[in-house]
Design a protein around this motif. Structure first.
Motif, PDB file in Angstrom:
ATOM      1  N   ILE A  83      10.606  -3.953  -0.476  1.00  0.00           N
ATOM      2  CA  ILE A  83       9.476  -3.080  -0.781  1.00  0.00           C
ATOM      3  C   ILE A  83       9.919  -1.625  -0.882  1.00  0.00           C
ATOM      4  O   ILE A  83      10.717  -1.152  -0.067  1.00  0.00           O
ATOM      5  N   SER A  84       9.398  -0.942  -1.877  1.00  0.00           N
ATOM      6  CA  SER A  84       9.741   0.473  -2.046  1.00  0.00           C
ATOM      7  C   SER A  84       9.143   1.307  -0.913  1.00  0.00           C
ATOM      8  O   SER A  84       7.952   1.174  -0.602  1.00  0.00           O
ATOM      9  N   PRO A  85       9.940   2.168  -0.280  1.00  0.00           N
ATOM     10  CA  PRO A  85       9.358   3.111   0.684  1.00  0.00           C
ATOM     11  C   PRO A  85       8.347   4.020  -0.025  1.00  0.00           C
ATOM     12  O   PRO A  85       8.459   4.267  -1.232  1.00  0.00           O
ATOM     13  N   VAL A  86       7.381   4.492   0.727  1.00  0.00           N
ATOM     14  CA  VAL A  86       6.373   5.387   0.162  1.00  0.00           C
ATOM     15  C   VAL A  86       6.524   6.765   0.795  1.00  0.00           C
ATOM     16  O   VAL A  86       7.138   6.923   1.848  1.00  0.00           O
ATOM     17  N   THR A 229       1.162   0.268  -2.377  1.00  0.00           N
ATOM     18  CA  THR A 229       2.412  -0.434  -2.098  1.00  0.00           C
ATOM     19  C   THR A 229       2.360  -1.191  -0.779  1.00  0.00           C
ATOM     20  O   THR A 229       2.693  -2.373  -0.705  1.00  0.00           O
ATOM     21  N   GLU A 230       1.944  -0.514   0.294  1.00  0.00           N
ATOM     22  CA  GLU A 230       1.951  -1.171   1.603  1.00  0.00           C
ATOM     23  C   GLU A 230       0.911  -2.280   1.689  1.00  0.00           C
ATOM     24  O   GLU A 230       1.106  -3.288   2.391  1.00  0.00           O
ATOM     25  N   THR A 231      -0.204  -2.137   0.959  1.00  0.00           N
ATOM     26  CA  THR A 231      -1.208  -3.201   0.935  1.00  0.00           C
ATOM     27  C   THR A 231      -0.677  -4.420   0.187  1.00  0.00           C
ATOM     28  O   THR A 231      -0.868  -5.563   0.619  1.00  0.00           O
ATOM     29  N   ALA A 232      -0.006  -4.174  -0.934  1.00  0.00           N
ATOM     30  CA  ALA A 232       0.603  -5.268  -1.687  1.00  0.00           C
ATOM     31  C   ALA A 232       1.626  -6.007  -0.825  1.00  0.00           C
ATOM     32  O   ALA A 232       1.694  -7.245  -0.833  1.00  0.00           O
ATOM     33  N   GLY A 233       2.410  -5.260  -0.067  1.00  0.00           N
ATOM     34  CA  GLY A 233       3.364  -5.894   0.831  1.00  0.00           C
ATOM     35  C   GLY A 233       2.690  -6.767   1.862  1.00  0.00           C
ATOM     36  O   GLY A 233       3.158  -7.862   2.179  1.00  0.00           O
TER      37      GLY A 233
END
Length: 244
Positions: A83-86, A229-233
């Protein structure tokens, strides 16, 4: 009632008596006010679980006596979230915490073309994982790798099932659909090693998606709405961890 649960590296090398570090000792003796002979549990995050009783209640160097030691089996399903860091570190820490609670076995910070540059604080992030492991009463700590560039990862991934979740309007099916298909395989052939790629805010570039597909990653969606992003993860973690 569950015993108090703490992290201690390398407990598999120790027997008889174990000295706790100062921070853990203070928590045990000053915060929890535990007394001599009261029991607690220790894990090293590698499946080793020790039940021990307090033998010396020194608040700076508490010592415990090992009563029992067991090896907790590894999770049956090996799940890696790349996962890409945000930019907002607290949001990424939230993902790490929840993914650990769910039982994800590996997390890879994925550096994509649209990933915003930032300092990745490995030690702090590992601390988040340890806290979440203890809170959820687990004995296996997810492996948090150093950040990896996108092209390097897709060239070296060896998992049986490889997914890339993206937002482009092209042919793809839901992750849930693929997992249902997999559950219909005979148990002996059902894949138990999975990796899914989650992109940055702004998504993967078309070139990155094309490169992943060439490396046998399956394009999937995570629902009908566009997710952070974090929700998708988190959605991916829940679906993979709970697939039958």
């Amino acid at each position: 009632m569950a015993l108090p649960f703490f992290y201690k590296a390398d407990i598999y090398k120790q027997s008889g008596f174990i000295a706790l570090d100062e921070a853990t000792s203070k928590h045990v003796i000053q915060v929890l006010r535990m007394k001599l002979d009261e029991q607690l549990q220790l894990t090293d995050g590698a499946g080793n679980l020790v039940t021990a009783a307090i033998a010396d209640d020194n608040r700076k160097r508490c010592t415990v006596k090992v009563i029992a030691a067991v090896q907790v089996p590894q999770p049956a399903r090996n799940i890696t979230i790349a996962i890409s860091p945000v930019k907002n570190a607290s949001r990424f820490e939230w993902f790490l915490e929840k993914a650990t609670e769910i039982g994800i076995t590996g997390i890879i910070p994925l550096i994509c073309e649209r990933t915003e540059k930032q300092h990745f604080r490995q030690e702090r992030m590992n601390g988040v994982l340890v806290s979440a492991m203890l809170q959820s009463q687990q004995s296996w700590l997810p492996v948090l790798q150093e950040p990896v560039k996108f092209n390097q990862l897709i060239a070296t991934a060896t998992q049986q099932q490889k997914f890339i979740a993206h937002c482009l309007e092209n042919e793809k099916k839901s992750l849930h659909h693929y997992l249902i298909q997999s559950s219909n395989h005979p148990i002996s052939t059902s894949p138990n090693q999975h990796i899914i790629l989650i992109g940055p805010e702004g998504d993967f570039t078309p070139a990155e998606i094309a490169a992943a597909l060439e490396k046998s990653f399956v394009p999937v969606s995570l629902g009908n709405t566009r997710l952070r992003t974090e929700t998708a993860g988190m959605v991916a973690a829940v679906l993979l961890a709970n697939a039958s």
